[in-house]
Scaffold this motif. Structure first.
Motif, PDB file in Angstrom:
ATOM      1  N   ARG A 317       0.832  -1.214   0.000  1.00 22.03           N
ATOM      2  CA  ARG A 317       0.000   0.000   0.000  1.00 22.03           C
ATOM      3  C   ARG A 317       0.858   1.253   0.000  1.00 22.03           C
ATOM      4  N   ASP A 318       2.165   1.064   0.099  1.00 19.96           N
ATOM      5  CA  ASP A 318       3.144   2.150   0.053  1.00 19.96           C
ATOM      6  C   ASP A 318       2.920   3.184   1.155  1.00 19.96           C
ATOM      7  N   VAL A 319       2.812   2.682   2.383  1.00 22.55           N
ATOM      8  CA  VAL A 319       2.700   3.572   3.541  1.00 22.55           C
ATOM      9  C   VAL A 319       3.650   3.085   4.630  1.00 22.55           C
ATOM     10  N   ALA A 320       4.114   4.016   5.440  1.00 23.15           N
ATOM     11  CA  ALA A 320       4.976   3.688   6.573  1.00 23.15           C
ATOM     12  C   ALA A 320       4.623   4.612   7.726  1.00 23.15           C
ATOM     13  N   LEU A 321       4.804   4.095   8.935  1.00 17.55           N
ATOM     14  CA  LEU A 321       4.519   4.852  10.149  1.00 17.55           C
ATOM     15  C   LEU A 321       5.818   5.036  10.921  1.00 17.55           C
ATOM     16  N   ILE A 322       6.085   6.283  11.314  1.00 14.57           N
ATOM     17  CA  ILE A 322       7.299   6.638  12.039  1.00 14.57           C
ATOM     18  C   ILE A 322       6.906   7.157  13.416  1.00 14.57           C
ATOM     19  N   LYS A 323       7.696   6.804  14.430  1.00 11.87           N
ATOM     20  CA  LYS A 323       7.443   7.285  15.794  1.00 11.87           C
ATOM     21  C   LYS A 323       8.652   8.068  16.275  1.00 11.87           C
ATOM     22  N   CYS A 324       8.400   9.271  16.772  1.00 10.77           N
ATOM     23  CA  CYS A 324       9.476  10.049  17.384  1.00 10.77           C
ATOM     24  C   CYS A 324       9.052  10.443  18.794  1.00 10.77           C
ATOM     25  N   GLN A 325      10.032  10.696  19.642  1.00 14.00           N
ATOM     26  CA  GLN A 325       9.755  10.992  21.042  1.00 14.00           C
ATOM     27  C   GLN A 325       9.575  12.496  21.226  1.00 14.00           C
ATOM     28  N   ALA A 326       8.385  12.976  20.901  1.00 13.01           N
ATOM     29  CA  ALA A 326       8.102  14.401  21.052  1.00 13.01           C
ATOM     30  C   ALA A 326       6.601  14.624  21.038  1.00 13.01           C
ATOM     31  N   LYS A 327       6.173  15.705  21.643  1.00 13.78           N
ATOM     32  CA  LYS A 327       4.784  16.134  21.571  1.00 13.78           C
ATOM     33  C   LYS A 327       4.653  17.092  20.392  1.00 13.78           C
ATOM     34  N   LEU A 328       3.831  16.727  19.423  1.00 12.35           N
ATOM     35  CA  LEU A 328       3.766  17.484  18.175  1.00 12.35           C
ATOM     36  C   LEU A 328       2.329  17.837  17.833  1.00 12.35           C
ATOM     37  N   PRO A 329       2.100  18.982  17.211  1.00 11.92           N
ATOM     38  CA  PRO A 329       0.740  19.320  16.772  1.00 11.92           C
ATOM     39  C   PRO A 329       0.317  18.433  15.603  1.00 11.92           C
ATOM     40  N   ALA A 330      -0.823  17.787  15.721  1.00 13.53           N
ATOM     41  CA  ALA A 330      -1.284  16.843  14.697  1.00 13.53           C
ATOM     42  C   ALA A 330      -2.194  17.525  13.697  1.00 13.53           C
ATOM     43  N   LEU A 331      -2.283  16.942  12.518  1.00 13.50           N
ATOM     44  CA  LEU A 331      -3.160  17.449  11.464  1.00 13.50           C
ATOM     45  C   LEU A 331      -4.524  16.766  11.543  1.00 13.50           C
ATOM     46  N   PRO A 332      -5.577  17.461  11.177  1.00 12.82           N
ATOM     47  CA  PRO A 332      -6.923  16.855  11.165  1.00 12.82           C
ATOM     48  C   PRO A 332      -7.067  15.887   9.998  1.00 12.82           C
ATOM     49  N   ILE A 333      -7.791  14.810  10.221  1.00  9.50           N
ATOM     50  CA  ILE A 333      -7.944  13.743   9.235  1.00  9.50           C
ATOM     51  C   ILE A 333      -9.380  13.703   8.722  1.00  9.50           C
ATOM     52  N   ALA A 334      -9.551  13.696   7.407  1.00 11.00           N
ATOM     53  CA  ALA A 334     -10.883  13.614   6.800  1.00 11.00           C
ATOM     54  C   ALA A 334     -11.419  12.192   6.878  1.00 11.00           C
ATOM     55  N   ASP A 335     -12.748  12.063   6.817  1.00 10.62           N
ATOM     56  CA  ASP A 335     -13.380  10.753   6.939  1.00 10.62           C
ATOM     57  C   ASP A 335     -13.473  10.003   5.615  1.00 10.62           C
ATOM     58  N   GLY A 336     -13.827  10.670   4.515  1.00 11.41           N
ATOM     59  CA  GLY A 336     -14.075   9.964   3.262  1.00 11.41           C
ATOM     60  C   GLY A 336     -13.255  10.505   2.103  1.00 11.41           C
ATOM     61  N   PHE A 337     -13.641  10.085   0.891  1.00 10.84           N
ATOM     62  CA  PHE A 337     -12.965  10.551  -0.313  1.00 10.84           C
ATOM     63  C   PHE A 337     -13.395  11.982  -0.650  1.00 10.84           C
ATOM     64  N   PRO A 338     -12.486  12.770  -1.184  1.00  8.98           N
ATOM     65  CA  PRO A 338     -12.902  14.054  -1.740  1.00  8.98           C
ATOM     66  C   PRO A 338     -13.665  13.828  -3.043  1.00  8.98           C
ATOM     67  N   LYS A 339     -14.426  14.801  -3.463  1.00  5.84           N
ATOM     68  CA  LYS A 339     -15.206  14.672  -4.690  1.00  5.84           C
ATOM     69  C   LYS A 339     -14.511  15.360  -5.856  1.00  5.84           C
ATOM     70  N   PRO A 340     -14.700  14.859  -7.084  1.00  8.72           N
ATOM     71  CA  PRO A 340     -14.120  15.522  -8.257  1.00  8.72           C
ATOM     72  C   PRO A 340     -14.505  16.996  -8.324  1.00  8.72           C
ATOM     73  N   ALA A 341     -13.554  17.811  -8.724  1.00  6.42           N
ATOM     74  CA  ALA A 341     -13.672  19.269  -8.874  1.00  6.42           C
ATOM     75  C   ALA A 341     -13.490  20.020  -7.562  1.00  6.42           C
ATOM     76  N   GLN A 342     -13.315  19.303  -6.428  1.00  6.97           N
ATOM     77  CA  GLN A 342     -13.036  19.994  -5.177  1.00  6.97           C
ATOM     78  C   GLN A 342     -11.594  20.498  -5.145  1.00  6.97           C
ATOM     79  N   ASP A 343     -11.373  21.657  -4.553  1.00  7.31           N
ATOM     80  CA  ASP A 343     -10.026  22.196  -4.391  1.00  7.31           C
ATOM     81  C   ASP A 343      -9.230  21.355  -3.405  1.00  7.31           C
ATOM     82  N   VAL A 344      -7.957  21.113  -3.734  1.00  8.19           N
ATOM     83  CA  VAL A 344      -7.055  20.396  -2.835  1.00  8.19           C
ATOM     84  C   VAL A 344      -5.681  21.068  -2.878  1.00  8.19           C
TER      85      VAL A 344
END
Length: 442
Positions: A317-344
Motif C-alpha cells: 500500500r506504500d505507507v509507513a509509520l514513524i514514531k518520534c519521542q516528542a509532543k507534536l501538533p497533529a493534522l486533522p484527518i478527513a473521513d471519506g474521499f474528496p469529490k471531483p472538482a473539489q479544491d485540494v
C-alpha cells in the motif's frame, strides 16, 4: 522510416582503410543462465524510454576483413581495413523507435510485465507513463568483424553483409515512484551471421541488442527489482493511535497553522515528506521513502531535527509509520474521499531540501482503482515532484484527504497534471492504525 534512420545512424559512422585485413579477436559472450520467472500479472510494469550510444569518436571497433567466403564470395573487395567509429555520442532511439519495440517483444517473451506494445498506435506515451520502472540503454562498447560481399568474377558489390558483432550495454533503471535511478547494470550482446543479408549490419546490431536484453531479463538483481511481485504484507496487528488533530479553519487563509506539522523525511542520501497524525509523535509517510531503513531523521519547518523509528512499513500500500519521542501538533484527518472538482492542496519538499513545505493547489480529477494494491487512488492535477512523496493532500477545510505517492512526468522531467494520492483512510488502514479518540470526537 525509423529503421532506415537507424541504419544510417550506425552505418554512416564507419570508414575503412588498408588491405589484407584480418578479423579482430572478439571475446566470447557468456550469457546469464535463464532464471525462473513468476506470474507477470503480479509484476510491476516496465518500459523502455530510450537508447543512446557513447562510443568515442575515432575508436577502432573492429575490421572490414578481406578474404573469400565458404560459398564463393569476396569480402570487402578493394576497401578492407580497420573499422572505425567516426561520429561519437548520439541517440539511437526513443520510446517509439524500433529498439524500444525490440525491447518490448523480448521482455514480453521472457515473461515480464512490459508496456509499450508496438501495436498500440495512439496514446502509447500514456501507456509507457504507467510503467513503474523505465529503462535507458547506453551502448558503450561495439566490436565487429564485417564482410560486405562482392561477386567473385567481376568484384561488384552484392548489397549483402555477413559477420559478427558484440555490444556492451549499460542499463539504467528509473523508478517512477521514487523518481530516481535505482539500478545500473551491464550486459553483453552477441550476434553472428554466416550468410549474407540485406541490411546485414543493421540486423547484426539489433540481434546483438536483443541478446543483451535477454541477458538483462535473466540478471538476478534486475529480476529481484522488476520481476518479483511486491512483497506481500499481512494485515498488521492494529495499533491504537489518538488522531487528535483539529481543523484550524480555511486552509488557504490559515495554512501557516498546518505547515508546522509537515516534515521532511531524511533517509540516507534521499528525502521525502511526511506529516504528523498524532500529538504523541506519530508521522505518516510512504514506504518507498523509508525503504528498508529502521531509523530516519525528521526535519521540521522550524529548522530542528528529530530521530524517528520506522515501526510500520507496508510496501504494497506504500505507507509507513514513524514514531518520534516528542509532543507534536497533529493534522486533522478527513473521513471519506474528496469529490471531483473539489479544491485540494499538496504540501511537501519537492526536489530540494530548501523547498520544504512547498504548497501547490489543484482540483480532484477522479477516484481511481489501484490495481497493484487493490485499493484506490485520488487523481488530482496538483503539481508534485520527487521529494513530495509521503506529504499530505489537504481539502479546503484543512483536513488531510490523501498522501502524495506518484505521478506522470513529461519528457523534460516536469510534473504533469496527472498525479496520484493514497486516500488517507486507506493509508491509515495500510499502516494498521485505528483511532483511539474516535468516540471522543463523536
Amino acid at each position: 522510416m525509423r529503421r532506415v534512420l537507424l541504419v544510417l545512424a550506425v552505418v554512416a559512422m564507419l570508414f575503412a582503410t588498408g588491405c589484407g585485413t584480418k578479423k579482430v579477436p572478439i571475446a566470447p559472450d557468456v550469457d546469464n543462465p535463464e532464471i525462473e520467472k513468476g506470474d507477470y500479472r503480479e509484476m510491476p510494469r516496465i518500459g523502455m524510454d530510450r537508447a543512446i550510444i557513447t562510443v568515442k569518436r575515432a575508436t577502432r571497433i573492429g575490421a572490414l576483413y578481406s578474404g573469400y567466403t565458404s560459398d564463393g564470395k569476396i569480402c570487402n573487395y578493394t576497401y578492407d581495413g580497420a573499422l572505425m567509429w567516426s561520429s561519437g555520442r548520439g541517440h539511437l532511439s526513443g520510446q517509439d523507435d524500433e529498439l524500444a519495440m525490440l525491447f518490448y517483444e523480448t521482455m514480453k517473451r521472457e515473461g515480464y510485465n512490459v508496456v509499450g506494445d508496438p501495436s498500440v498506435v495512439f496514446d502509447r506515451g500514456d501507456e509507457l507513463g504507467s510503467a513503474r520502472y523505465r529503462l535507458a540503454a547506453n551502448v558503450d562498447d561495439i566490436q565487429a568483424n564485417i564482410c560486405n560481399e562482392h561477386g567473385i568474377w567481376a568484384g561488384f558489390p552484392l548489397g549483402t553483409t555477413r559477420g559478427e558483432m558484440r555490444l556492451g550495454v549499460e542499463w539504467s533503471v528509473y523508478d517512477a515512484r521514487q523518481r530516481r535511478t535505482v539500478m545500473q547494470t551491464d550486459t553483453i550482446g552477441y550476434s553472428n551471421s554466416t550468410e549474407g543479408r540485406s541490411d546485414g549490419f543493421y540486423l547484426l546490431f539489433t540481434e546483438a541488442f536483443e541478446d543483451a536484453t535477454v541477458d538483462l531479463a535473466n540478471d538476478e538483481s534486475f529480476h529481484e527489482l522488476a520481476g518479483e511481485p511486491p512483497r506481500r504484507v499481512e494485515t498488521p496487528d492494529t495499533i491504537s493511535v489518538c488522531l487528535d488533530g483539529r481543523a484550524k479553519g480555511n486552509f488557504a487563509e490559515n495554512n501557516g497553522k498546518y505547515l508546522s506539522s509537515v516534515v521532511t523525511v531524511l533517509a540516507n542520501n534521499s528525502h521525502g515528506s511526511g506529516f504528523v497524525i498524532s500529538g504523541s509523535g506519530y508521522v505518516l509517510t510512504n514506504s518507498h521513502v523509508v525503504g528498508e531503513l529502521e531509523e530516519v531523521t525528521l526535519r521540521f519547518q522550524q529548522g530542528y531535527e528529530l530521530p524517528g523509528k520506522v515501526i510500520r512499513n507496508n510496501p504494497v500500500r506504500d505507507v509507513a509509520l514513524i514514531k518520534c519521542q516528542a509532543k507534536l501538533p497533529a493534522l486533522p484527518i478527513a473521513d471519506g474521499f474528496p469529490k471531483p472538482a473539489q479544491d485540494v492542496f499538496a504540501v511537501g519538499s519537492p526536489m530540494k531540501l530548501a523547498f520544504d513545505t512547498t504548497v501547490t493547489k489543484g482540483v480532484v480529477s477522479a477516484i481511481r482503482k489501484d490495481s497493484s494494491s487493490g485499493g484506490h487512488l485520488i487523481q488530482a492535477d496538483v503539481s508534485i515532484l520527487g521529494g513530495n512523496s509521503g506529504g499530505p493532500l489537504f481539502n479546503a477545510h484543512g483536513e488531510v484527504v490523501g498522501v502524495s505517492v506518484s505521478g506522470y512526468l513529461d519528457g523534460m522531467g516536469t510534473s504533469t497534471s496527472i498525479n496520484f494520492f493514497i486516500p488517507i483512510q486507506e493509508a491509515l488502514g495500510g499502516a494498521g492504525i485505528t483511532d483511539s479518540c474516535a468516540e471522543r470526537k463523536d
